[in-house]
Write an enzyme that holds these catalytic residues in place. Sequence first.
Site, short mmCIF file in Angstrom:
data_model
loop_
_atom_site.label_atom_id
_atom_site.label_comp_id
_atom_site.label_asym_id
_atom_site.label_seq_id
_atom_site.Cartn_x
_atom_site.Cartn_y
_atom_site.Cartn_z
N GLY A 135 0.81 -1.22 0.00
CA GLY A 135 0.00 0.00 0.00
C GLY A 135 0.84 1.26 0.00
O GLY A 135 0.33 2.35 0.24
N ALA A 136 2.12 1.13 -0.29
CA ALA A 136 3.02 2.28 -0.21
C ALA A 136 3.36 2.83 -1.60
O ALA A 136 4.18 3.74 -1.74
CB ALA A 136 4.30 1.90 0.52
N GLY A 137 2.75 2.26 -2.63
CA GLY A 137 3.04 2.73 -3.99
C GLY A 137 4.37 2.21 -4.50
O GLY A 137 4.96 2.77 -5.42
N SER A 139 4.71 -0.97 -5.54
CA SER A 139 4.37 -2.10 -6.41
C SER A 139 4.63 -3.46 -5.79
O SER A 139 5.16 -4.35 -6.47
CB SER A 139 5.14 -1.99 -7.73
OG SER A 139 4.71 -0.88 -8.41
N SER A 140 4.25 -3.59 -4.55
CA SER A 140 4.38 -4.93 -3.95
C SER A 140 3.52 -5.92 -4.73
O SER A 140 3.87 -7.09 -4.86
CB SER A 140 3.98 -4.89 -2.48
OG SER A 140 2.65 -4.44 -2.35
N SER A 141 2.40 -5.46 -5.28
CA SER A 141 1.52 -6.40 -5.99
C SER A 141 2.16 -6.86 -7.30
O SER A 141 2.13 -8.06 -7.62
CB SER A 141 0.14 -5.80 -6.23
OG SER A 141 0.24 -4.57 -6.88
N GLU A 173 -3.42 -8.66 -12.69
CA GLU A 173 -3.82 -7.42 -12.01
C GLU A 173 -5.12 -6.87 -12.62
O GLU A 173 -6.02 -6.44 -11.90
CB GLU A 173 -2.69 -6.39 -12.16
CG GLU A 173 -2.91 -5.08 -11.46
CD GLU A 173 -2.36 -5.06 -10.03
OE1 GLU A 173 -1.43 -5.82 -9.73
OE2 GLU A 173 -2.88 -4.25 -9.24
N ASP A 185 4.81 -1.15 -13.68
CA ASP A 185 5.19 -1.80 -12.43
C ASP A 185 5.74 -3.20 -12.67
O ASP A 185 6.78 -3.58 -12.13
CB ASP A 185 4.00 -1.85 -11.47
CG ASP A 185 3.52 -0.46 -11.09
OD1 ASP A 185 4.17 0.51 -11.50
OD2 ASP A 185 2.51 -0.36 -10.38
N TYR A 235 -8.36 5.30 -10.13
CA TYR A 235 -7.35 4.94 -11.14
C TYR A 235 -8.05 4.58 -12.45
O TYR A 235 -7.71 5.08 -13.52
CB TYR A 235 -6.52 3.76 -10.64
CG TYR A 235 -5.38 3.40 -11.56
CD1 TYR A 235 -4.12 3.96 -11.40
CD2 TYR A 235 -5.56 2.52 -12.62
CE1 TYR A 235 -3.08 3.65 -12.25
CE2 TYR A 235 -4.53 2.20 -13.48
CZ TYR A 235 -3.29 2.76 -13.28
OH TYR A 235 -2.25 2.45 -14.14
C1 GAF Z 1 0.16 2.31 -10.65
C2 GAF Z 1 -0.02 1.44 -11.90
F1 GAF Z 1 0.03 0.11 -11.59
C3 GAF Z 1 1.01 1.75 -12.97
O1 GAF Z 1 0.73 1.04 -14.14
C4 GAF Z 1 1.06 3.26 -13.25
O2 GAF Z 1 -0.02 3.67 -14.04
C5 GAF Z 1 1.14 4.06 -11.96
O3 GAF Z 1 0.13 3.67 -11.03
C6 GAF Z 1 1.01 5.53 -12.21
O4 GAF Z 1 2.06 5.97 -12.98
O5 GAF Z 1 1.35 2.00 -10.00
#
Ligand code: GAF
Length: 407
Positions: A135-137, A139-141, A173, A185, A235
């Site tokens: 949840g920290a941005g 990209s753990s997922s 995803e 990501d 998003y």
């Molecule tokens: C998230 C998304 F997973 C990425 O693909 C990207 O769009 C990002 O938001 C924003 O730049 O991490």
Amino acid sequence: MNQPNVLTQKGSLPEFQPSEIRNKFLERYKTEPLLVRSPGRINFIGEHTDYNEGFVMPAAIDRDILVAIGASADSRSTLYSVKHDETLEFDVQHPEKVTFPAWANYLLGVVRQFVDKGYDVKPIHAIIDGNVPTGAGLSSSAALECGFAFALDHLHGFGIPKLDLIHIAQWSEHNYVGVKCGIMDQFSSMMGAAGKAFVLDCRSLTYEYFPLNLKDYAIVLCDTMVKHSLANSAYNTRRAECEKGVSILKAHYPTIQSLRDVTLEMIEAHREEFSPKEYDRCTYVVAENQRVLLAADDLAKGNLASFGQRMYETHDGLSRLYEVSCLELDFLVDEAKKFGGVIGARMMGGGFGGCTINLVQKSRVNEFIETLSSAYRKNIHRDMHAYVVALKDGTSVIPAIAKPSLL
Ligand code: GAF
């Protein structure tokens, strides 16, 4: 004053211990696992451009998701998350989405893709763990999807190219998690390179690594420790707004495929056809694409001041025009700006919480973290976490203990 939560200072972050997950696997399944690591990512510049076929400048970092995987001795397959202490039993031939546990869907979507693509997936056991903050941005997922896809491929010896695994991870995803993310990501987690960042063209998927020379500056991530609940739906809405902009302009410029092909002049010429929000979203993306290329040029010339300035501009666009920032992120960027030893700061990733990325004078990192932590506590009434990160290689097998295969 409380001590700031500096998770990277020596001794305060649990050391990366692949042996722990290996031992857990041995204990549970009595057989040696294949171990894979897949890193989280940062992004220097180029936010919300990837699904618009634009440019990004990410890098993989020294925080990993770990996957321990092995063949099952019978027809049962299981997934176990150390963090959640939850196990899911599933059928590899029919990996359906589940309502609980939610974390399993990242993996089940990957298995679904392997099966749908005709790979003969055998029953497996897998354990997941790691130290990418969730949840920290960071990209753990994506790291989880990529690590698991890579591990599944490696275990079976299918030899699927990394690029295909990236698409498999992204499919998971989109379809099993429900976020219509771009490719950045998964691409970063899989393809990162130690000490290097890269510019990725999200249309052609061509990319160029470059050694990142930040001179006297360190990369410090400030974690707001919030993730507002509208993150995923907002998003997908942003993505739809960008597509709407493209469809408006396509009527006038038929060759346009995405905002990548659009100029600010085109938008201005047809401004009255855009809603105010669509106008703001599209102008942000077009300007941001341009900024990535200019920022790459800054780095090539060693002009860090200009590079940092562009990071601030990106934040401003994300906050005012794209509207994916939040009070906590804006606060931390404002505080960073006030602090003398920072050349650039901005929110990073999808938004609505997570981290800011800051380029901070090395000699002032501790002071920076202390200052921001205490201001955050005073004004936002929360603890901020900070991570000082280094750039590392993308998804790989952990060599020392990398043996088993189904072959
Ligand atoms: C998230 C998304 F997973 C990425 O693909 C990207 O769009 C990002 O938001 C924003 O730049 O991490």
